[in-house]
Motif scaffolding. Structure first.
Motif, short mmCIF file in Angstrom:
data_model
loop_
_atom_site.label_atom_id
_atom_site.label_comp_id
_atom_site.label_asym_id
_atom_site.label_seq_id
_atom_site.Cartn_x
_atom_site.Cartn_y
_atom_site.Cartn_z
N GLU B 146 0.84 -1.20 0.00
CA GLU B 146 0.00 0.00 0.00
C GLU B 146 0.87 1.24 0.00
O GLU B 146 0.57 2.22 -0.69
N GLY B 147 1.93 1.21 0.78
CA GLY B 147 2.84 2.35 0.82
C GLY B 147 3.41 2.62 -0.57
O GLY B 147 3.54 3.77 -0.99
N LEU B 148 3.70 1.54 -1.26
CA LEU B 148 4.23 1.65 -2.62
C LEU B 148 3.20 2.29 -3.54
O LEU B 148 3.52 3.15 -4.37
N LEU B 149 1.93 1.88 -3.35
CA LEU B 149 0.87 2.41 -4.20
C LEU B 149 0.68 3.91 -3.97
O LEU B 149 0.29 4.63 -4.87
N LEU B 150 0.94 4.35 -2.74
CA LEU B 150 0.67 5.75 -2.40
C LEU B 150 1.36 6.71 -3.35
O LEU B 150 0.75 7.62 -3.87
N GLU B 151 2.66 6.49 -3.58
CA GLU B 151 3.39 7.41 -4.44
C GLU B 151 2.81 7.39 -5.85
O GLU B 151 2.61 8.42 -6.48
N VAL B 152 2.48 6.17 -6.28
CA VAL B 152 1.96 6.03 -7.63
C VAL B 152 0.60 6.70 -7.75
O VAL B 152 0.32 7.41 -8.72
N LEU B 153 -0.26 6.50 -6.74
CA LEU B 153 -1.63 6.97 -6.86
C LEU B 153 -1.76 8.48 -6.67
O LEU B 153 -2.62 9.11 -7.26
N SER B 154 -0.91 9.06 -5.82
CA SER B 154 -1.12 10.49 -5.56
C SER B 154 -0.42 11.36 -6.58
O SER B 154 -0.96 12.35 -7.03
N ASP B 155 0.79 11.00 -6.98
CA ASP B 155 1.52 11.87 -7.90
C ASP B 155 1.71 11.25 -9.28
O ASP B 155 2.22 11.89 -10.18
N PHE B 156 1.31 10.02 -9.43
CA PHE B 156 1.52 9.30 -10.69
C PHE B 156 2.98 9.41 -11.11
O PHE B 156 3.31 9.83 -12.21
N GLN B 157 3.84 9.10 -10.17
CA GLN B 157 5.26 9.07 -10.53
C GLN B 157 5.95 7.96 -9.75
O GLN B 157 5.46 7.51 -8.72
N VAL B 158 7.06 7.51 -10.29
CA VAL B 158 7.82 6.43 -9.68
C VAL B 158 9.27 6.87 -9.60
O VAL B 158 9.80 7.42 -10.57
N ALA B 187 -4.72 6.25 4.40
CA ALA B 187 -3.97 7.03 3.42
C ALA B 187 -4.36 6.66 2.00
O ALA B 187 -4.54 7.53 1.15
N VAL B 188 -4.52 5.36 1.75
CA VAL B 188 -4.90 4.93 0.40
C VAL B 188 -6.32 5.39 0.10
O VAL B 188 -6.61 5.94 -0.96
N LYS B 189 -7.21 5.19 1.09
CA LYS B 189 -8.61 5.55 0.86
C LYS B 189 -8.77 7.04 0.59
O LYS B 189 -9.59 7.45 -0.21
N ARG B 190 -7.97 7.84 1.31
CA ARG B 190 -8.11 9.28 1.16
C ARG B 190 -7.78 9.72 -0.27
O ARG B 190 -8.33 10.68 -0.77
N ARG B 191 -6.89 9.01 -0.92
CA ARG B 191 -6.49 9.42 -2.26
C ARG B 191 -7.42 8.91 -3.34
O ARG B 191 -7.27 9.26 -4.49
N CYS B 192 -8.38 8.07 -2.95
CA CYS B 192 -9.24 7.45 -3.95
C CYS B 192 -10.66 7.97 -3.86
O CYS B 192 -11.11 8.42 -2.82
N LEU B 193 -11.37 7.85 -4.97
CA LEU B 193 -12.82 7.94 -4.91
C LEU B 193 -13.32 6.56 -4.53
O LEU B 193 -12.69 5.56 -4.86
N TYR B 194 -14.45 6.51 -3.85
CA TYR B 194 -14.90 5.23 -3.34
C TYR B 194 -16.24 4.87 -3.96
O TYR B 194 -17.12 5.71 -4.09
N LEU B 195 -16.36 3.61 -4.34
CA LEU B 195 -17.64 3.14 -4.87
C LEU B 195 -17.91 1.77 -4.28
O LEU B 195 -17.07 0.88 -4.36
N HIS B 196 -19.07 1.63 -3.68
CA HIS B 196 -19.44 0.31 -3.18
C HIS B 196 -20.40 -0.31 -4.17
O HIS B 196 -21.48 0.22 -4.42
N LEU B 197 -20.02 -1.44 -4.74
CA LEU B 197 -20.91 -2.15 -5.65
C LEU B 197 -21.58 -3.26 -4.87
O LEU B 197 -20.92 -3.99 -4.14
N ASP B 198 -22.90 -3.35 -5.02
CA ASP B 198 -23.60 -4.42 -4.32
C ASP B 198 -24.39 -5.23 -5.34
O ASP B 198 -24.38 -4.91 -6.52
N TYR B 199 -25.06 -6.28 -4.85
CA TYR B 199 -25.90 -7.04 -5.76
C TYR B 199 -26.96 -6.10 -6.33
O TYR B 199 -27.52 -5.28 -5.61
N PRO B 200 -27.25 -6.20 -7.63
CA PRO B 200 -28.21 -5.27 -8.24
C PRO B 200 -29.64 -5.65 -7.87
O PRO B 200 -29.88 -6.75 -7.38
#
Lengths: 453, 290
Positions: B146-158, B187-200
């Motif tokens: 997750e820590g690794l994803l943080l840099e990628v998700l917030s700044d889109f850089q490696v 930290a990960v959640k804060r950088r994302c939009l959240y969508l809960h998909l349930d049974y239709p």
């Protein structure tokens, strides 16, 4: 000149935070950015935008929806159509007419019509006139008592049967529609109160904590059913988490032979080391739970969770007591349906009582007499109860011996820490012998079980 | 003023284009998908297994003509598998072949693009064509990833120490999916939009099943969806997913079953229920009339 939109946005966020959701400044800005790229012509779009940016946990969603309805209401007062409608008479005849109309709409199941009727119902039958301006209010309770949609179930069932539904199915569907309508009426009353007294007023009083934070002792019947449904997913989450964490710690001592073998493919340079797996130890759990009326729910949930997690333990033995000890291990047979297990446990409660008054001291003595062999150096003792022993002898020495013979011992108390030692509670005296943990809701229960494993 | 984004021009546009490609999204899903594109934020999709979380990412890639780069998460996933790795075998060869070349020269040489093995995250960032990055089942990874994803998700850089920082030429549309077996970090959640998909709901599920299995008789389809919905109410160990109801529909078509009577249900229930105790409970719970 400010339009008040920003103020409303800020106070909505404040209310969400007050309700226990962590909304950061970054998410606040995201929400505004999201609203900036959307058209505002539909309320559900705005709701979706707020939900996507602010609600990051599904268990918060009901709280969010209730607050959203209060801060961004569906309509004001009686709505566009209602404002110029003549005031209807409020008498027995009008009530009967309204109930007929309601039964028809519920039988059809049209959501929009149900919403309209809910608003009309609160407006006509739930008004509580005050002595002056600003003192009048609205009561969903009064409206529901007078219209009594619950009594319409039979009529709805009949209508559904005509449509060709099966009896059981129709009854379930009717119950669900009436339940949904009741929720709409409650929401509409909240909306009207918010309109008159300000949304902050409603946000403080009309909301309940989400199901995983709801106290076991404060749960209503519907909440308990929902909690039962939560226990299995919770157990599954815990089990997955535990397996992951055990795997992360799995690296045992270096496996020299495998490491050297693997290094041959990289020219003798050991780039990857291999390790021997660690042997996991499994706890043998002995659960001793108070099943008297005051804490029965809590004991049930804990037993159910222990049952769902039994693969994680070496063995599980469970005993229930009120003033006498009864072994219930046989009910926790593998593969059984959790619902049946729960029913069996409830049925066996009578074996745990002689006189029916909780007596911890006596239960401990009986446990030591009959089942002392259950505890050994590999086992952990878990006692569940509120430590309210009706002022009887506590037998602390017995508890000390029991705790001494087990590897670990814990006491879970479903009461808030501030109620410990009030009245006949002997919490702190027992806590001196066995570490006592406050465990009031599913979240705390999950955390505790995770920590002991 | 709403600005058209390069992914979708409005929530309605998202809904209709996704529907055209065979993914029937509800209003909240369409709005959130549009927002993910417009705000260029990663989208975290949570929900029970088999409700179309992964399918959403695939559908977005399909309708926008973007390429899908997929990172399947599993426990033990590390930087070398997610981000990049130096091709050490090739480097060893290069060093051995260098002969009397000085170390400085060799060193300059072996840390270049030629010896870099890019993994999904880096691949997605370096692409200059439209890309959908799917990080599947994030909850299966360890917390370090997750820590690794943080840099990628917030700044889109490696950041690659030997090469410097690689920033995204063009921000990918990022979809993370999770079965919620473990709580992701704040930290990960804060950088994302959240969508809960349930049974239709029943109607949407019927549409999904009919669009996936066009040969299915309409009446059987209605009955099938009704049975599946009742199964989900039964408090089973594993509720049937949408994917499984589609499978069931396919089974019925393949077996040429025209009527979903108790016998037919009993014979084919194994397609949707995968536990013996669920099976028993379902047969008890589904009391058929007529």
């Amino acid at each position: 000149m400010s339009s008040g939109l920003v103020d409303r946005h800020i106070s909505f966020l404040e209310a969400l935070r007050a309700a226990g959701m962590s909304v950061s400044l970054a998410e606040d800005i995201d929400a505004v950015a999201a609203l900036g790229v959307l058209a505002w012509d539909r309320r559900e779009t705005v709701r979706a935008a707020y939900a996507a940016t602010l609600v990051k946990k599904q268990s918060h969603r009901p709280t969010f929806d209730a607050l959203f309805d209060v801060y961004f209401p569906r309509m004001v007062g009686d709505g566009v159509g209602g404002a110029d409608r003549r005031p209807e008479p409020d008498n027995a005849r009008a009530l009967a007419d309204f109930r007929d109309e309601l039964a028809d709409v519920l039988a059809e199941g049209d959501q929009q019509a149900m919403l309209d009727l809910a608003a009309e119902m609160v407006g006509r039958f739930g008004a509580m006139p005050g002595r002056g301006p600003g003192l009048s209010s609205w009561s969903a309770y009064t409206a529901l008592q007078r219209v009594a949609p619950g009594e319409l179930v039979d009529r709805i069932v009949r209508a559904l049967l005509v449509e060709g539904r099966v009896e059981d199915d129709a009854r379930r569907e009717a119950g669900r529609r009436v339940g949904g309508f009741t929720a709409m009426v409650e929401a509409d009353a909240r909306r009207r109160i918010a309109e008159e007294k300000g949304p902050e007023h409603v946000a403080d009083v009309a909301l309940r904590p989400s199901i995983d934070r709801l106290d076991f002792t404060a749960a209503r019947k519907a909440d308990l059913e929902q909690m039962h449904r939560e226990v299995y997913p919770l157990a599954r989450r815990l089990a997955t988490r535990l397996t992951q964490e055990h795997h992360a710690k799995r690296r045992g001592p270096l496996d020299f032979r495998r490491t050297v073998r693997a290094s041959i493919s990289t020219g003798g340079v050991p780039l990857v080391t291999h390790h021997r797996p660690k042997r996991p130890h499994r706890t043998e759990l002995v659960v001793l739970c108070d099943v008297s009326g005051s804490v029965a729910n809590f004991a049930q949930f804990t037993l159910l969770l222990v049952y769902a997690l039994r693969d994680q333990f070496g063995s599980v033995r469970a005993f229930t007591f009120i003033d006498h000890v009864h072994e219930v291990t046989s009910h926790l047979r593998p593969g059984a349906d959790p619902g049946d297990v729960l029913a069996d446990l409830a049925a066996s409660t009578s074996h745990a009582a002689l006189w029916g008054r909780t007596n911890y001291g006596r239960a401990l003595v009986k446990f030591e007499e009959s089942y002392a062999d259950a505890l050994g150096p590999k086992s952990s003792l878990l006692i569940l109860g509120d430590a309210r022993s009706n002022y009887s002898d506590l037998h602390l020495d017995v508890l000390k011996r029991l705790a001494g013979s087990a590897r670990h011992a814990w006491w879970l108390n479903p009461e808030h820490r501030r109620h410990w030692d009030t009245g006949d509670s002997a919490a702190s005296r027992y806590a001196e012998v066995v570490p006592m943990v406050e465990c009031r809701n599913l979240t705390q229960l999950g955390e505790f079980v995770h920590d002991i494993l | 003023m709403p600005q058209p984004s390069s992914w979708f021009s409005s929530p309605d546009d998202a809904a209709s284009r996704l529907a055209a490609s065979g993914y029937l999204a509800d209003a909240a899903t369409a709005t959130t998908a549009y927002l993910a594109g417009a705000l260029e934020k990663p989208l975290l999709v949570e929900g029970p297994a088999g409700v179309g979380k992964t399918e959403l990412a695939k559908a977005v890639a399909r309708v926008t003509g973007a390429e899908l780069v997929r990172l399947q998460c599993y426990e033990g996933l590390d930087e070398a598998r997610a981000l990049y790795e130096w091709n050490y075998k090739k480097q060893l060869l290069r060093i051995q072949a260098s002969g009397d070349q000085s170390w400085e020269e060799t060193h300059e040489d072996i840390f270049t693009d030629e010896f870099l093995l890019t993994r999904p995250l880096l691949t997605a960032i370096r692409r200059d064509e439209p890309t959908v990055l799917l990080v599947d089942e994030v909850d299966k990874t360890d917390v370090e990833v997750e820590g690794l994803l943080l840099e990628v998700l917030s700044d889109f850089q490696v950041t690659i120490p030997e090469l410097g920082t690689v920033a995204a030429v063009r921000r990918p549309f990022v979809v993370l999916t999770s079965n919620a077996t473990r709580e992701l970090s704040e930290a990960v959640k804060r950088r994302c939009l959240y969508l809960h998909l349930d049974y239709p709901d029943a109607q949407r599920e019927r549409e999904i099943v009919t669009s996936q299995v066009p040969d299915l008789d309409e009446r059987v389809g209605t009955m099938l969806v009704e049975v599946v919905h009742r199964l989900r109410e039964l408090d089973l160990k594993k509720s049937p997913s949408i994917a499984e109801s589609v499978d069931w529909a396919r089974t019925l078509v393949a077996l040429e079953i025209r009527d979903l009577d108790p016998k037919a249900v009993n014979d084919t229930l194994g397609v949707v229920l995968k536990h013996a105790s669920d099976h028993e409970k379902a047969l008890k719970g589904l009391k058929f009339a007529g």
